[in-house]
Write a protein that holds these residues in place. Sequence first.
Motif, PDB file in Angstrom:
ATOM      1  N   CYS A  59       0.833  -1.209   0.000  1.00 35.49           N
ATOM      2  CA  CYS A  59       0.000   0.000   0.000  1.00 35.49           C
ATOM      3  C   CYS A  59       0.870   1.263   0.000  1.00 35.49           C
ATOM      4  CB  CYS A  59      -0.925   0.002   1.205  1.00 35.49           C
ATOM      5  SG  CYS A  59      -2.180  -1.273   1.147  1.00 35.49           S
ATOM      6  N   GLY A  60       1.986   1.228   0.711  1.00 34.84           N
ATOM      7  CA  GLY A  60       2.879   2.383   0.751  1.00 34.84           C
ATOM      8  C   GLY A  60       3.488   2.701  -0.599  1.00 34.84           C
ATOM      9  N   THR A  61       3.823   1.665  -1.354  1.00 34.67           N
ATOM     10  CA  THR A  61       4.366   1.863  -2.701  1.00 34.67           C
ATOM     11  C   THR A  61       3.322   2.498  -3.610  1.00 34.67           C
ATOM     12  OG1 THR A  61       5.812  -0.045  -2.403  1.00 34.67           O
ATOM     13  CG2 THR A  61       5.438   0.688  -4.640  1.00 34.67           C
ATOM     14  N   ALA A  62       2.098   2.004  -3.543  1.00 33.45           N
ATOM     15  CA  ALA A  62       1.024   2.582  -4.354  1.00 33.45           C
ATOM     16  C   ALA A  62       0.694   4.002  -3.907  1.00 33.45           C
ATOM     17  CB  ALA A  62      -0.219   1.701  -4.282  1.00 33.45           C
ATOM     18  N   PHE A  63       0.782   4.250  -2.597  1.00 29.29           N
ATOM     19  CA  PHE A  63       0.476   5.581  -2.067  1.00 29.29           C
ATOM     20  C   PHE A  63       1.495   6.615  -2.547  1.00 29.29           C
ATOM     21  CE2 PHE A  63       0.632   8.821   1.303  1.00 29.29           C
ATOM     22  CZ  PHE A  63      -0.694   9.206   1.315  1.00 29.29           C
ATOM     23  N   GLU A  64       2.761   6.228  -2.662  1.00 26.12           N
ATOM     24  CA  GLU A  64       3.794   7.168  -3.090  1.00 26.12           C
ATOM     25  C   GLU A  64       3.690   7.529  -4.562  1.00 26.12           C
ATOM     26  OE1 GLU A  64       7.501   5.486  -1.889  1.00 26.12           O
ATOM     27  OE2 GLU A  64       7.323   6.320   0.121  1.00 26.12           O
ATOM     28  N   LYS A  65       3.033   6.694  -5.360  1.00 17.85           N
ATOM     29  CA  LYS A  65       2.880   6.999  -6.783  1.00 17.85           C
ATOM     30  C   LYS A  65       1.847   8.089  -7.028  1.00 17.85           C
ATOM     31  CE  LYS A  65       4.548   2.730  -8.661  1.00 17.85           C
ATOM     32  NZ  LYS A  65       4.357   1.691  -9.649  1.00 17.85           N
ATOM     33  N   LYS A  66       0.968   8.352  -6.071  1.00 16.71           N
ATOM     34  CA  LYS A  66      -0.034   9.421  -6.117  1.00 16.71           C
ATOM     35  C   LYS A  66      -1.048   9.269  -7.249  1.00 16.71           C
ATOM     36  CE  LYS A  66       2.194  11.983  -3.017  1.00 16.71           C
ATOM     37  NZ  LYS A  66       1.824  12.156  -1.696  1.00 16.71           N
ATOM     38  N   ASN A  67      -1.194   8.082  -7.793  1.00 16.93           N
ATOM     39  CA  ASN A  67      -2.164   7.885  -8.870  1.00 16.93           C
ATOM     40  C   ASN A  67      -3.585   7.724  -8.354  1.00 16.93           C
ATOM     41  OD1 ASN A  67      -0.213   8.057 -10.805  1.00 16.93           O
ATOM     42  ND2 ASN A  67       0.093   5.852 -10.963  1.00 16.93           N
ATOM     43  N   GLY A  68      -3.734   7.379  -7.158  1.00 20.31           N
ATOM     44  CA  GLY A  68      -5.039   7.201  -6.547  1.00 20.31           C
ATOM     45  C   GLY A  68      -4.797   6.961  -5.076  1.00 20.31           C
ATOM     46  N   ALA A  69      -4.640   8.014  -4.330  1.00 18.95           N
ATOM     47  CA  ALA A  69      -4.168   7.906  -2.956  1.00 18.95           C
ATOM     48  C   ALA A  69      -5.255   7.455  -1.977  1.00 18.95           C
ATOM     49  CB  ALA A  69      -3.586   9.242  -2.502  1.00 18.95           C
ATOM     50  N   VAL A  70      -6.487   7.342  -2.417  1.00 22.01           N
ATOM     51  CA  VAL A  70      -7.558   6.979  -1.487  1.00 22.01           C
ATOM     52  C   VAL A  70      -7.466   5.500  -1.103  1.00 22.01           C
ATOM     53  CG1 VAL A  70     -10.056   6.789  -1.207  1.00 22.01           C
ATOM     54  CG2 VAL A  70      -9.074   8.778  -2.327  1.00 22.01           C
ATOM     55  N   LEU A  71      -7.382   4.616  -2.086  1.00 20.94           N
ATOM     56  CA  LEU A  71      -7.333   3.190  -1.783  1.00 20.94           C
ATOM     57  C   LEU A  71      -6.048   2.779  -1.055  1.00 20.94           C
ATOM     58  CD1 LEU A  71      -9.026   1.546  -4.883  1.00 20.94           C
ATOM     59  CD2 LEU A  71      -9.910   1.789  -2.574  1.00 20.94           C
ATOM     60  N   PRO A  72      -4.860   3.240  -1.471  1.00 19.41           N
ATOM     61  CA  PRO A  72      -3.665   2.886  -0.700  1.00 19.41           C
ATOM     62  C   PRO A  72      -3.705   3.411   0.735  1.00 19.41           C
ATOM     63  CG  PRO A  72      -3.019   3.628  -2.858  1.00 19.41           C
ATOM     64  CD  PRO A  72      -4.494   3.889  -2.722  1.00 19.41           C
ATOM     65  N   ALA A  73      -4.249   4.601   0.926  1.00 21.37           N
ATOM     66  CA  ALA A  73      -4.358   5.138   2.285  1.00 21.37           C
ATOM     67  C   ALA A  73      -5.330   4.302   3.106  1.00 21.37           C
ATOM     68  CB  ALA A  73      -4.811   6.594   2.243  1.00 21.37           C
ATOM     69  N   LEU A  74      -6.409   3.866   2.497  1.00 23.68           N
ATOM     70  CA  LEU A  74      -7.359   2.992   3.166  1.00 23.68           C
ATOM     71  C   LEU A  74      -6.707   1.652   3.514  1.00 23.68           C
ATOM     72  CD1 LEU A  74     -10.303   2.648   4.089  1.00 23.68           C
ATOM     73  CD2 LEU A  74     -10.782   1.727   1.822  1.00 23.68           C
ATOM     74  N   GLY A  75      -5.911   1.126   2.581  1.00 19.67           N
ATOM     75  CA  GLY A  75      -5.192  -0.121   2.839  1.00 19.67           C
ATOM     76  C   GLY A  75      -4.195   0.016   3.974  1.00 19.67           C
ATOM     77  N   LEU A  76      -3.487   1.144   4.042  1.00 17.29           N
ATOM     78  CA  LEU A  76      -2.559   1.385   5.150  1.00 17.29           C
ATOM     79  C   LEU A  76      -3.304   1.444   6.476  1.00 17.29           C
ATOM     80  CD1 LEU A  76      -0.160   4.049   3.606  1.00 17.29           C
ATOM     81  CD2 LEU A  76       0.478   1.779   4.420  1.00 17.29           C
ATOM     82  N   GLY A  77      -4.445   2.114   6.472  1.00 17.80           N
ATOM     83  CA  GLY A  77      -5.246   2.203   7.693  1.00 17.80           C
ATOM     84  C   GLY A  77      -5.771   0.850   8.147  1.00 17.80           C
ATOM     85  N   ILE A  78      -6.237   0.048   7.196  1.00 18.72           N
ATOM     86  CA  ILE A  78      -6.744  -1.282   7.535  1.00 18.72           C
ATOM     87  C   ILE A  78      -5.612  -2.175   8.033  1.00 18.72           C
ATOM     88  CG2 ILE A  78      -7.725  -3.388   6.533  1.00 18.72           C
ATOM     89  CD1 ILE A  78      -9.488  -1.550   4.814  1.00 18.72           C
ATOM     90  N   SER A  79      -4.450  -2.058   7.417  1.00 14.99           N
ATOM     91  CA  SER A  79      -3.303  -2.847   7.864  1.00 14.99           C
ATOM     92  C   SER A  79      -2.892  -2.463   9.284  1.00 14.99           C
ATOM     93  CB  SER A  79      -2.130  -2.649   6.903  1.00 14.99           C
ATOM     94  OG  SER A  79      -1.026  -3.399   7.320  1.00 14.99           O
ATOM     95  N   LEU A  80      -2.873  -1.186   9.560  1.00 10.34           N
ATOM     96  CA  LEU A  80      -2.530  -0.727  10.910  1.00 10.34           C
ATOM     97  C   LEU A  80      -3.590  -1.170  11.918  1.00 10.34           C
ATOM     98  CD1 LEU A  80      -0.688   0.972  12.764  1.00 10.34           C
ATOM     99  CD2 LEU A  80      -2.124   2.929  12.183  1.00 10.34           C
ATOM    100  N   LEU A  81      -4.848  -1.060  11.544  1.00  9.17           N
ATOM    101  CA  LEU A  81      -5.931  -1.492  12.424  1.00  9.17           C
ATOM    102  C   LEU A  81      -5.862  -3.001  12.687  1.00  9.17           C
ATOM    103  CD1 LEU A  81      -8.513  -0.628  13.934  1.00  9.17           C
ATOM    104  CD2 LEU A  81      -9.764  -1.160  11.838  1.00  9.17           C
ATOM    105  N   GLY A  82      -5.578  -3.765  11.649  1.00  8.84           N
ATOM    106  CA  GLY A  82      -5.434  -5.208  11.815  1.00  8.84           C
ATOM    107  C   GLY A  82      -4.275  -5.558  12.733  1.00  8.84           C
ATOM    108  N   PHE A  83      -3.160  -4.858  12.577  1.00  8.68           N
ATOM    109  CA  PHE A  83      -1.997  -5.098  13.441  1.00  8.68           C
ATOM    110  C   PHE A  83      -2.319  -4.768  14.889  1.00  8.68           C
ATOM    111  CE2 PHE A  83       1.942  -3.510  15.406  1.00  8.68           C
ATOM    112  CZ  PHE A  83       2.675  -4.681  15.407  1.00  8.68           C
ATOM    113  N   LEU A  84      -2.952  -3.633  15.112  1.00  5.16           N
ATOM    114  CA  LEU A  84      -3.294  -3.232  16.479  1.00  5.16           C
ATOM    115  C   LEU A  84      -4.330  -4.165  17.103  1.00  5.16           C
ATOM    116  CD1 LEU A  84      -3.411   0.650  16.070  1.00  5.16           C
ATOM    117  CD2 LEU A  84      -1.611  -0.736  17.130  1.00  5.16           C
TER     118      LEU A  84
END
Length: 89
Positions: A59-84
């Motif tokens: 998700c971080g790689t996709a987020f840095e490309k800035k082509n569609g930052a909504v889904l990668p940011a959502l994926g990062l949030g879900i990953s963090l939530l899952g880890f916590l």
Amino acid sequence: MVGKWSLKQIFLRTLIVALVASALVGIYAFLFGQFGPYEVKILVTALSISYFSITSLACGTAFEKKNGAVLPALGLGISLLGFLTFMPG
């Protein structure tokens, strides 16, 4: 290292450290024949960090490309939530 670290670098380094820790605990348990609850907790923690680091790396790689930052940011949030959610268990 001088400069700003990218998300990709942070997650990749976390993944490498977690995999090395998992390998060391596995080698220790294999060589000394002790695989008690303490080693299991360390191994599961390191493996969960590896898993969530891989999902965050993607998700971080996709987020840095800035082509569609909504889904990668959502994926990062879900990953963090899952880890916590997973870690206290």
